[in-house]
Design an enzyme around this catalytic site. Structure first.
Site, PDB file in Angstrom:
ATOM      1  N   PRO A  70       0.813  -1.224   0.000  1.00  0.00           N
ATOM      2  CA  PRO A  70       0.000   0.000   0.000  1.00  0.00           C
ATOM      3  C   PRO A  70       0.848   1.276   0.000  1.00  0.00           C
ATOM      4  CG  PRO A  70      -0.847  -1.566   1.598  1.00  0.00           C
ATOM      5  CD  PRO A  70       0.462  -2.110   1.112  1.00  0.00           C
ATOM      6  N   CYS A  71       0.387   2.246  -0.743  1.00  0.00           N
ATOM      7  CA  CYS A  71       1.125   3.509  -0.857  1.00  0.00           C
ATOM      8  C   CYS A  71       0.530   4.620   0.006  1.00  0.00           C
ATOM      9  CB  CYS A  71       1.169   3.963  -2.303  1.00  0.00           C
ATOM     10  SG  CYS A  71      -0.467   4.346  -2.984  1.00  0.00           S
TER      11      CYS A  71
END
Length: 110
Positions: A70-71
């Site tokens: 996840p960013c």
């Protein structure tokens, strides 16, 4: 090529690499809808679930480790909490999984 896909989502890697004869050894996905889709589309490939439990996974010889952690923890949307956000820690978990399995290739996307 035999690969492990982390944060698999709906598994774009398997679709893209199938014509090349590459096969996933396993997936690691926790979200309900993608997990159900993986079970339907790839019934013989196990979903190992939460990647933070990797120390309990079976040993394997892998050519490639791929995934997109996840960013949000590094973006404005996630308030740029970085490693203080548990999602940001998954980048380090990806590295620990790579160290355990020692694949020849890594594909990491964030």
């Amino acid at each position: 090529m035999r690969f492990l896909s982390l944060c698999s989502g709906i598994e774009a890697a398997s679709v893209a690499w199938a014509p090349l004869g590459w096969k996933a050894w396993a997936f690691a996905e926790i979200a309900k809808f993608p997990s159900a889709l993986l079970a339907h589309r790839f019934p013989t490939t196990p979903n190992l679930g939460d990647m933070t439990g990797f120390k309990e996974w079976a040993d394997a010889t892998l050519d490639l480790l791929c995934g997109g952690t996840p960013c949000q923890s590094y973006s404005n949307a996630g308030l740029r909490a970085g490693l203080d956000d548990p999602r940001g820690q998954l980048m380090l978990t990806f590295g620990a999984i790579a160290a355990r399995y020692r694949p020849r290739w890594l594909v990491w996307e964030n």
